[in-house]
Design an enzyme around this catalytic site. Structure first.
Site, PDB file in Angstrom:
ATOM      1  N   LYS A 126       6.216   4.238  12.650  1.00  0.00           N
ATOM      2  CA  LYS A 126       6.271   3.380  11.468  1.00  0.00           C
ATOM      3  C   LYS A 126       7.229   2.251  11.748  1.00  0.00           C
ATOM      4  O   LYS A 126       8.153   2.394  12.565  1.00  0.00           O
ATOM      5  CB  LYS A 126       6.763   4.165  10.250  1.00  0.00           C
ATOM      6  CG  LYS A 126       6.372   3.537   8.933  1.00  0.00           C
ATOM      7  CD  LYS A 126       4.945   3.904   8.560  1.00  0.00           C
ATOM      8  CE  LYS A 126       4.528   3.285   7.243  1.00  0.00           C
ATOM      9  NZ  LYS A 126       3.228   3.829   6.789  1.00  0.00           N
TER      10      LYS A 126
HETATM   11  P1  NAD Z   1       0.859  -2.756  -1.476  1.00  0.00           P
HETATM   12  O1  NAD Z   1       2.043  -3.565  -1.128  1.00  0.00           O
HETATM   13  O2  NAD Z   1      -0.508  -3.331  -1.277  1.00  0.00           O
HETATM   14  O3  NAD Z   1       0.968  -2.302  -3.018  1.00  0.00           O
HETATM   15  C1  NAD Z   1       2.068  -1.603  -3.532  1.00  0.00           C
HETATM   16  C2  NAD Z   1       1.906  -1.487  -5.052  1.00  0.00           C
HETATM   17  O4  NAD Z   1       2.952  -0.640  -5.556  1.00  0.00           O
HETATM   18  C3  NAD Z   1       2.051  -2.825  -5.785  1.00  0.00           C
HETATM   19  O5  NAD Z   1       1.171  -2.831  -6.900  1.00  0.00           O
HETATM   20  C4  NAD Z   1       3.509  -2.791  -6.267  1.00  0.00           C
HETATM   21  O6  NAD Z   1       3.716  -3.613  -7.415  1.00  0.00           O
HETATM   22  C5  NAD Z   1       3.655  -1.328  -6.599  1.00  0.00           C
HETATM   23  N1  NAD Z   1       5.034  -0.845  -6.632  1.00  0.00           N
HETATM   24  C6  NAD Z   1       6.019  -1.091  -5.737  1.00  0.00           C
HETATM   25  N2  NAD Z   1       7.151  -0.490  -6.132  1.00  0.00           N
HETATM   26  C7  NAD Z   1       6.860   0.169  -7.272  1.00  0.00           C
HETATM   27  C8  NAD Z   1       7.595   0.984  -8.159  1.00  0.00           C
HETATM   28  N3  NAD Z   1       8.881   1.255  -7.936  1.00  0.00           N
HETATM   29  N4  NAD Z   1       6.964   1.493  -9.244  1.00  0.00           N
HETATM   30  C9  NAD Z   1       5.679   1.222  -9.485  1.00  0.00           C
HETATM   31  N5  NAD Z   1       4.912   0.464  -8.693  1.00  0.00           N
HETATM   32  C10 NAD Z   1       5.504  -0.059  -7.598  1.00  0.00           C
HETATM   33  O7  NAD Z   1       1.011  -1.382  -0.671  1.00  0.00           O
HETATM   34  P2  NAD Z   1      -0.140  -0.342  -0.305  1.00  0.00           P
HETATM   35  O8  NAD Z   1      -0.634  -0.656   1.042  1.00  0.00           O
HETATM   36  O9  NAD Z   1      -1.082  -0.208  -1.452  1.00  0.00           O
HETATM   37  O10 NAD Z   1       0.727   1.005  -0.151  1.00  0.00           O
HETATM   38  C11 NAD Z   1       1.026   1.837  -1.262  1.00  0.00           C
HETATM   39  C12 NAD Z   1       1.386   3.221  -0.744  1.00  0.00           C
HETATM   40  O11 NAD Z   1       0.289   3.761   0.000  1.00  0.00           O
HETATM   41  C13 NAD Z   1       2.585   3.273   0.217  1.00  0.00           C
HETATM   42  O12 NAD Z   1       3.259   4.493   0.042  1.00  0.00           O
HETATM   43  C14 NAD Z   1       1.921   3.260   1.585  1.00  0.00           C
HETATM   44  O13 NAD Z   1       2.749   3.799   2.597  1.00  0.00           O
HETATM   45  C15 NAD Z   1       0.725   4.144   1.300  1.00  0.00           C
HETATM   46  N6  NAD Z   1      -0.372   4.007   2.246  1.00  0.00           N
HETATM   47  C16 NAD Z   1      -0.950   2.797   2.480  1.00  0.00           C
HETATM   48  C17 NAD Z   1      -2.020   2.705   3.369  1.00  0.00           C
HETATM   49  C18 NAD Z   1      -2.753   1.414   3.599  1.00  0.00           C
HETATM   50  O14 NAD Z   1      -3.778   1.439   4.306  1.00  0.00           O
HETATM   51  N7  NAD Z   1      -2.343   0.304   3.037  1.00  0.00           N
HETATM   52  C19 NAD Z   1      -2.449   3.848   4.049  1.00  0.00           C
HETATM   53  C20 NAD Z   1      -1.842   5.072   3.786  1.00  0.00           C
HETATM   54  C21 NAD Z   1      -0.814   5.134   2.876  1.00  0.00           C
END
Ligand code: NAD
Length: 436
Positions: A126
């Site tokens: 990561k």
């Molecule tokens: P992103 O940046 O596209 O979106 C994050 C979202 O979470 C936004 O809507 C933001 O406003 C919100 N957010 C941030 N802090 C917050 C809080 N304290 N309370 C409420 N909402 C909050 O990110 P993403 O890619 O959607 O990732 C989200 C999660 O999914 C992370 O934990 C990431 O590690 C995990 N994840 C992502 C992927 C991927 O392919 N993008 C794959 C596996 C896991």
């Protein structure tokens, strides 16, 4: 090459104020506790436990950024490679003001277990930069990304470590990384990253892969819990790449998504939110807040609504000892990495809530990243339908495998998933032997 910058202990900002939570340290504690539980179930030696608990390589880099006004600012970035026993390391790159070395360590370890559980031939890694991307122009973000990529260049590559998007990064970030790497080595290397645009070797179906996978698992979990998806209600926390997609696919499957939230606030509509219009609203305003026809609700109430399904899809540690007892959802499917602390897990088990762990539920992204890497290596691309079909079949195979292990060993789903993943990594490690 390796410098350790440990996060400072959490201290109250003002005398008498509640201590500020160090969510990175908490995430690492939870990841280590999950590993310890798996090691105990598997009866591994202390030496093997230590080997699995420690990252193979950690890099901390200073990133000098020339801002658009010509001032210079120093940022800090990390890349942690937790394990290579089953193949090159794989994991996302996060841009967030909360990024710390401990957080990146936890996320890297979870990537190792996720890749192992889904049987993709990677170890875990990561990366992160402590930056709030909302405060920087695109040109500044490009400079940050290119400098960070140059700094970590010696340890990444299609056979070494392959970054992908995560919180605060996207296809454009991956295109800059791929270009910087390629310019430095002297030829184009599309497979150094995944989650890049299709025009530079990305895979069809990658942007929606994580949320599609979350929903394949959510529908299976609802059915498993005796809840018909078409009569179920859901809450989604986080409306970014994972959360917005998951909300949309849930709605497509007939699930009524009654509330969602992001970092700015949360909204509720008892009759269900129109996710397509909401997505347009977020595209124009930057937040779910103020969506016409919805009522604002406090962000902490969002997680405690009386619904069938809760999908935390934002950040770590949002379900913890202080709010877990108030969670009323019957099924929790972890779109985010590490949203549930170990203490909350215990409370959910006592309250009969079915929790589908992150390393299973959100693995769709890494599965299609693997497909992207395979397609890139062969320079032969699949149709969207082929990608989606293979994604669904891998997700459901992993779901059934985890259920089988859970039943056979009398474990909950997180324990079963972790035990399965850790056992495979340990097997690869044992058979390779210890050098020298
Ligand atoms: P992103 O940046 O596209 O979106 C994050 C979202 O979470 C936004 O809507 C933001 O406003 C919100 N957010 C941030 N802090 C917050 C809080 N304290 N309370 C409420 N909402 C909050 O990110 P993403 O890619 O959607 O990732 C989200 C999660 O999914 C992370 O934990 C990431 O590690 C995990 N994840 C992502 C992927 C991927 O392919 N993008 C794959 C596996 C896991």
């Amino acid at each position: 090459m390796t410098t350790e910058v440990l996060s400072a202990p959490a201290t109250p900002a003002t005398p008498g104020a509640a201590p500020v939570r160090d969510t990175g340290a908490e995430a690492l504690e939870n990841a280590q506790a999950q590993l310890s539980a798996a090691v105990q179930t598997l009866g591994f030696s202390n030496g093997l436990h230590q080997h699995l608990a420690k990252a193979r390589r950690e890099m901390t880099v200073g990133i000098p950024l020339r801002r658009d006004d010509d001032s210079v600012e120093m940022l800090t970035g990390y890349r942690v490679q937790h394990n290579f026993s089953r193949g090159p390391a794989k994991g996302g790159l996060r841009y967030s003001p909360n990024v710390s070395l401990d957080e990146v360590r936890a996320l890297a370890m979870w990537m190792t277990w996720k890749c192992s559980l889904l049987n993709v031939p990677y170890g875990g890694a990561k990366g992160g930069i402590t930056i709030d991307p909302r405060n920087y122009s695109q040109r500044e973000l490009e400079r940050v990304t290119r400098r960070y990529t140059s700094e970590i260049l010696p340890i990444i590559g299609p056979d070494k470590d392959i970054p992908a998007p995560d919180i605060g990064t996207d296809e454009q970030t991956m295109a800059w990384m791929m270009d910087t790497y390629s310019v430095n080595v002297g030829y184009t290397v599309p497979s150094v990253v995944t989650g890049k645009p299709v025009s530079v070797g990305g895979s069809l179906g990658r942007p929606s892969a994580t949320s599609r996978g979350v929903v394949h698992i959510a529908l299976a979990a609802l059915n498993h819990a005796g809840l018909a998806p078409a009569r179920s209600t859901a809450v989604v926390q986080g409306f970014g790449k994972v959360g917005a997609g998951a909300a949309g696919f849930l709605a497509d499957a007939g699930v009524r998504v009654v509330a969602v939230g992001d970092q700015y606030g949360a909204i509720h509509a008892a009759e269900g939110l129109d996710i397509r219009s909401l997505t347009d609203h977020v595209r124009t305003t930057g937040s779910v807040v103020g969506f016409p026809g919805s009522d604002p609700i406090p962000s902490d109430v969002l997680l405690e609504l009386d619904v069938d399904l809760l999908v935390p899809a934002a950040v770590e540690g949002v379900l913890h000892a202080d709010n877990a007892a108030r969670v009323q959802a019957k099924v929790i499917v972890e779109g985010a990495n590490g949203p549930t602390t170990t203490a909350a897990d215990r409370i959910f088990a006592d309250n009969g809530i079915l929790v589908v762990p992150d390393i299973l539920a959100n693995a769709g992204g890494v599965i299609v990243s693997y497909f992207e890497w395979v397609q890139g290596n062969q320079a032969y691309w699949w149709t969207a339908a082929e990608v989606e079909e293979r994604l669904e079949s891998r997700m459901l195979a992993a779901w059934h495998n985890v259920l089988t292990v859970a039943n056979r060993r009398s474990l909950n789903l997180r324990e079963a998933a972790t035990v399965t993943a850790v056992e495979r990594v340990a097997e690869a490690r044992q058979i390779r032997g210890l050098y020298p």
